[in-house]
Design a protein around this motif. Structure first.
Motif, PDB file in Angstrom:
ATOM      1  N   ALA A  37      -2.610   3.312   7.188  1.00 50.09           N
ATOM      2  CA  ALA A  37      -0.977   3.801   7.370  1.00 50.09           C
ATOM      3  C   ALA A  37      -1.059   5.176   7.684  1.00 50.09           C
ATOM      4  CB  ALA A  37      -0.425   3.558   6.286  1.00 50.09           C
ATOM      5  N   ASP A  94       0.697  13.420  -4.886  1.00 56.59           N
ATOM      6  CA  ASP A  94       0.867  12.166  -3.690  1.00 56.59           C
ATOM      7  C   ASP A  94       1.747  11.228  -4.592  1.00 56.59           C
ATOM      8  OD1 ASP A  94      -0.818  10.097  -5.022  1.00 56.59           O
ATOM      9  OD2 ASP A  94      -2.338  11.499  -4.530  1.00 56.59           O
ATOM     10  N   VAL A  95       2.429  10.447  -3.868  1.00 51.74           N
ATOM     11  CA  VAL A  95       3.455   9.361  -3.936  1.00 51.74           C
ATOM     12  C   VAL A  95       2.994   8.445  -5.182  1.00 51.74           C
ATOM     13  CG1 VAL A  95       4.958   7.553  -3.362  1.00 51.74           C
ATOM     14  CG2 VAL A  95       5.083   9.751  -2.338  1.00 51.74           C
ATOM     15  N   MET A  96       1.852   8.070  -5.024  1.00 53.25           N
ATOM     16  CA  MET A  96       1.331   6.738  -6.002  1.00 53.25           C
ATOM     17  C   MET A  96       1.123   7.615  -7.271  1.00 53.25           C
ATOM     18  SD  MET A  96       1.752   3.958  -4.835  1.00 53.25           S
ATOM     19  CE  MET A  96       0.750   3.072  -6.178  1.00 53.25           C
ATOM     20  N   TYR A 120       3.128  -3.040  -0.153  1.00 56.41           N
ATOM     21  CA  TYR A 120       1.966  -1.800  -0.063  1.00 56.41           C
ATOM     22  C   TYR A 120       1.020  -2.210  -1.095  1.00 56.41           C
ATOM     23  CZ  TYR A 120      -0.030   2.704  -0.418  1.00 56.41           C
ATOM     24  OH  TYR A 120      -0.852   3.739  -0.470  1.00 56.41           O
ATOM     25  N   PHE A 123       0.653  -1.024  -4.736  1.00 56.26           N
ATOM     26  CA  PHE A 123       1.963  -1.142  -5.876  1.00 56.26           C
ATOM     27  C   PHE A 123       1.187  -2.530  -6.851  1.00 56.26           C
ATOM     28  CE2 PHE A 123       6.358   0.188  -4.023  1.00 56.26           C
ATOM     29  CZ  PHE A 123       5.947   1.156  -3.718  1.00 56.26           C
ATOM     30  N   CYS A 169      10.459  -0.357  -2.658  1.00 55.00           N
ATOM     31  CA  CYS A 169       9.712   0.496  -1.646  1.00 55.00           C
ATOM     32  C   CYS A 169      11.001   0.465  -0.327  1.00 55.00           C
ATOM     33  CB  CYS A 169       8.725  -0.499  -1.111  1.00 55.00           C
ATOM     34  SG  CYS A 169       7.505   0.549   0.201  1.00 55.00           S
ATOM     35  N   ASN A 173       7.372  -1.139   3.180  1.00 53.95           N
ATOM     36  CA  ASN A 173       5.869  -1.346   3.727  1.00 53.95           C
ATOM     37  C   ASN A 173       5.485  -2.607   3.276  1.00 53.95           C
ATOM     38  OD1 ASN A 173       3.243  -1.440   4.290  1.00 53.95           O
ATOM     39  ND2 ASN A 173       2.726   0.613   3.385  1.00 53.95           N
ATOM     40  N   ASP A 201      10.540   4.573  -3.840  1.00 55.81           N
ATOM     41  CA  ASP A 201       9.431   5.044  -2.963  1.00 55.81           C
ATOM     42  C   ASP A 201      10.083   5.033  -1.643  1.00 55.81           C
ATOM     43  OD1 ASP A 201       7.330   5.636  -1.293  1.00 55.81           O
ATOM     44  OD2 ASP A 201       5.982   4.198  -2.142  1.00 55.81           O
ATOM     45  N   ILE A 203       8.948   7.248   0.969  1.00 54.51           N
ATOM     46  CA  ILE A 203       7.827   7.965   1.567  1.00 54.51           C
ATOM     47  C   ILE A 203       8.024   7.815   3.150  1.00 54.51           C
ATOM     48  CG2 ILE A 203       5.908   6.242   1.703  1.00 54.51           C
ATOM     49  CD1 ILE A 203       4.191   8.562   1.008  1.00 54.51           C
ATOM     50  N   HIS A 204       8.467   6.608   3.607  1.00 53.99           N
ATOM     51  CA  HIS A 204       8.565   6.468   5.170  1.00 53.99           C
ATOM     52  C   HIS A 204       9.866   6.876   5.724  1.00 53.99           C
ATOM     53  CE1 HIS A 204       4.799   4.091   5.747  1.00 53.99           C
ATOM     54  NE2 HIS A 204       4.935   3.651   4.429  1.00 53.99           N
ATOM     55  N   SER A 237       3.850  13.150   4.168  1.00 54.20           N
ATOM     56  CA  SER A 237       2.448  12.413   4.414  1.00 54.20           C
ATOM     57  C   SER A 237       2.584  11.595   5.620  1.00 54.20           C
ATOM     58  CB  SER A 237       1.675  12.411   3.075  1.00 54.20           C
ATOM     59  OG  SER A 237       2.314  11.012   2.734  1.00 54.20           O
ATOM     60  N   LYS A 238       3.521  10.714   5.422  1.00 54.45           N
ATOM     61  CA  LYS A 238       3.748   9.918   6.522  1.00 54.45           C
ATOM     62  C   LYS A 238       4.337  10.164   7.616  1.00 54.45           C
ATOM     63  CE  LYS A 238       1.558   7.053   3.981  1.00 54.45           C
ATOM     64  NZ  LYS A 238       0.180   6.995   4.322  1.00 54.45           N
TER      65      LYS A 238
HETATM   66  C1  LIG Z   1       4.972   2.845   0.625  1.00 51.83           C
HETATM   67  C2  LIG Z   1       3.912   3.780   0.231  1.00 51.83           C
HETATM   68  N1  LIG Z   1       3.897   4.612  -0.740  1.00 51.83           N
HETATM   69  C3  LIG Z   1       3.117   5.317  -0.905  1.00 51.83           C
HETATM   70  C4  LIG Z   1       1.920   5.314  -0.131  1.00 51.83           C
HETATM   71  C5  LIG Z   1       0.823   6.292  -0.181  1.00 51.83           C
HETATM   72  O1  LIG Z   1       1.387   7.486  -0.369  1.00 51.83           O
HETATM   73  P1  LIG Z   1       0.468   8.910  -1.245  1.00 51.83           P
HETATM   74  O2  LIG Z   1      -0.851   8.928  -0.355  1.00 51.83           O
HETATM   75  O3  LIG Z   1       1.362  10.072  -0.968  1.00 51.83           O
HETATM   76  O4  LIG Z   1       0.056   8.346  -2.602  1.00 51.83           O
HETATM   77  C6  LIG Z   1       2.074   4.704   1.196  1.00 51.83           C
HETATM   78  C7  LIG Z   1       0.989   4.840   2.314  1.00 51.83           C
HETATM   79  O5  LIG Z   1       0.711   4.177   3.218  1.00 51.83           O
HETATM   80  C8  LIG Z   1       3.023   3.806   1.297  1.00 51.83           C
HETATM   81  O6  LIG Z   1       3.024   3.119   2.581  1.00 51.83           O
END
Ligand SMILES: Cc1ncc(COP(=O)(O)O)c(C=O)c1O
Length: 386
Positions: A37, A94-96, A120, A123, A169, A173, A201, A203-204, A237-238
Motif C-alpha cells: 500500500a 506508526d498506526v499498527m 488489512y 490486523f 478499519c 482496506n 484505524d 489511516i486512509h 503516511s498513506k
Molecule cells: C488500514 C491500515 N492500517 C495500518 C497500516 C499500516 O500503517 P503504519 O505503517 O502506520 O503502521 C496500513 C498500511 O497499509 C493500513 O492499510
C-alpha cells in the motif's frame, strides 16, 4: 507521454526502480510491483524541504511532538469537518504500533479482538504476538461486489465471552468502503452494549475520493467517543506516501486515554523526521494531496474500463477511498490465490487475497497510486497470465 499532474512527478519506471524500499526490492526487476500500500508519486515538495532542511543541520535527534497536534487539528478542521482536542492527540511511530500498544494496555492476554474481514493482513496476525486472539465479524458482500457491515456478524462476534476490543478499519482496506455516520453509530452502539472497547484505524481518511464523505469516529455524537477506552489512529503516511518516515497519530477519546498514551511514551516514540514531515504534509501538503485525489479518481475509473476490456471475468467495485482495488477473480479459475498466478505467469505482483482472511480466497489486491500507464501495464500483465 506523461499524463500525471506535474506536482506528482512522472512515475517513470527507471526512476522508481532506483528506490530501495520494500516495494522495489522484494521482486526481481522484471516483476511490476503492485502489492504494497504505497504510491509511486514524487514526494510533496514541502515534505522534501522539511526533511532535507532538518538533515542539513543535523536535526536527527529524538522526536518532540512540536506542532504535530496543531497541524493535524487544522487539517481535520479544514478537510474533515472535525475539531479534535489537541491535548488528546499523541504522536506514535506508526498506526499498527499504536494500536498494539493500546491493546496491550487495555486488555488482558487471551482477549479477543473483533475485526471485519476481508481486512488489512496485520490486523489478522499482529495481536497474536501479544497473546490476543482474533474474532471475525466478516463484512457482507452485496450486489455489484459492494461490501457492508453485517450487524448480525458483529453481534455474534461481540457476544463471544472474551471479546474485548473492536478494531474498525475506516476507510476499509482492502474494500475501499467509507463508512457512514449510521455505520459508525451501529458499531458504537454494539460496542457499548457489550462493554467492548472501540479502536478505529483512520489511516486512509485523507484519501476519501470524490463522492464519498469520510466521517471521523470522534466527530460523531455518541457517548462512546468520550470513553476512556476509545481511540482513533491516523497518519500522513498513506495520504502523503511517507510510511518509511515513521510517524502516526493516536487520538484518545478521553483525558485518561491521553494519559495512557503519555505514560507509554518510550514505547511510542515517533521518528523526529516523521513528525517534521507530517507537520509539513498537514499544513502545506494540500495542493499535492488534491492532485493525488484527482489522479486516484481517474485511475479507479480507468481500471474499470481496462478490466472490462482485458479481464472481463474480474469483478471490481471502485473504492470510495484510497488507492486499493480489491479484485474478485473467482470466475477466472485461478484457485484461492490468483496473485500467485499473476506473478508467476504475468510478472506482476499483486496482494494475495487469502492474507486478508478466508473471505479473500479467489481475490487479489491491486495498488492504483501510480500513473495511468502503470495501471494499464499491470492489467496488461495480469491478462497475459491467463
Ligand atoms: C488500514 C491500515 N492500517 C495500518 C497500516 C499500516 O500503517 P503504519 O505503517 O502506520 O503502521 C496500513 C498500511 O497499509 C493500513 O492499510
Amino acid at each position: 507521454m506523461c499524463r500525471v499532474d506535474p506536482l506528482l512527478g512522472n512515475c517513470a519506471l527507471t526512476e522508481l526502480r532506483q528506490r530501495k524500499s520494500e516495494k522495489w526490492r522484494e521482486y526481481p526487476p522484471e516483476v511490476l510491483p503492485s502489492f504494497v500500500a504505497e504510491m509511486d508519486f514524487s514526494l510533496a515538495e514541502p515534505i522534501t524541504a522539511a526533511v532535507t532542511a532538518a538533515v542539513a543541520i543535523g536535526d536527527c535527534g529524538y522526536a518532540h511532538p512540536g506542532e504535530l497536534a496543531g497541524a493535524f487539528a487544522q487539517f481535520a478542521a479544514d478537510r474533515l469537518a472535525w475539531a479534535p482536542q489537541t491535548a488528546h492527540v499523541y504522536p506514535i511511530p506508526d498506526v499498527m504500533t499504536g494500536i498494539a500498544e493500546v491493546i496491550q494496555a487495555i486488555t488482558p492476554p487471551g482477549s479477543g479482538i473483533v475485526v471485519n474481514p476481508p481486512v488489512y493482513p496485520p490486523f489478522r496476525f499482529r495481536f497474536g504476538f501479544y497473546g490476543r486472539r482474533l474474532i471475525d465479524a466478516p463484512l457482507a458482500r452485496g450486489a455489484g461486489g459492494r461490501y457492508a457491515l453485517d450487524p448480525d456478524a458483529i453481534e455474534a462476534a461481540l457476544s463471544e465471552p472474551d471479546a474485548a476490543v473492536y478494531l474498525l478499519c475506516s476507510p476499509h482496506n482492502p474494500t475501499g468502503n467509507v463508512w457512514s455516520r449510521a455505520d459508525l453509530a451501529l458499531v458504537a452502539d454494539a460496542c457499548q452494549r457489550h462493554g467492548v472497547a472501540l479502536l478505529v484505524d483512520e489511516i486512509h481518511a485523507p484519501l476519501a475520493l470524490p463522492g464519498a464523505r469520510f466521517v471521523p469516529f470522534l466527530a460523531i455524537d455518541h457517548e462512546l467517543t468520550r470513553a476512556e477506552t476509545t481511540f482513533t489512529f491516523t497518519s500522513a503516511s498513506k495520504g502523503w506516501n511517507i510510511p518509511g518516515l515513521k510517524c502516526g497519530l493516536a487520538v484518545a477519546g478521553a483525558a485518561a486515554g491521553a494519559r495512557l498514551l503519555e505514560e507509554r511514551w518510550d514505547a511510542l516514540l515517533a521518528s523526529h523526521l516523521g513528525v517534521l514531515a507530517s507537520v509539513a504534509a498537514f499544513t502545506q501538503g494540500l495542493p499535492w494531496l488534491d492532485a493525488v485525489l484527482g489522479q486516484l479518481d481517474q485511475n479507479r475509473a480507468l481500471l474499470a474500463g481496462l478490466l472490462a476490456e482485458h479481464l472481463p471475468g474480474v469483478r471490481y467495485a471502485p473504492p470510495q477511498a484510497s488507492f486499493l482495488a480489491w479484485l474478485d477473480c473467482r470466475d477466472l479459475g485461478l484457485g484461492d490465490d490468483p496473485a500467485a498466478v499473476f506473478q508467476e505467469k504475468g510478472n506482476v505482483a499483486l496482494g494475495h487475497g487469502p492474507r486478508f482472511g478466508a473471505e479473500g480466497h479467489g481475490f487479489a489486491r491491486l495498488t492504483m497510486g501510480t500513473s495511468p500507464e502503470l495501471v494499464e501495464e499491470a492489467v496488461r500483465r495480469m491478462a497475459s497470465a491467463l
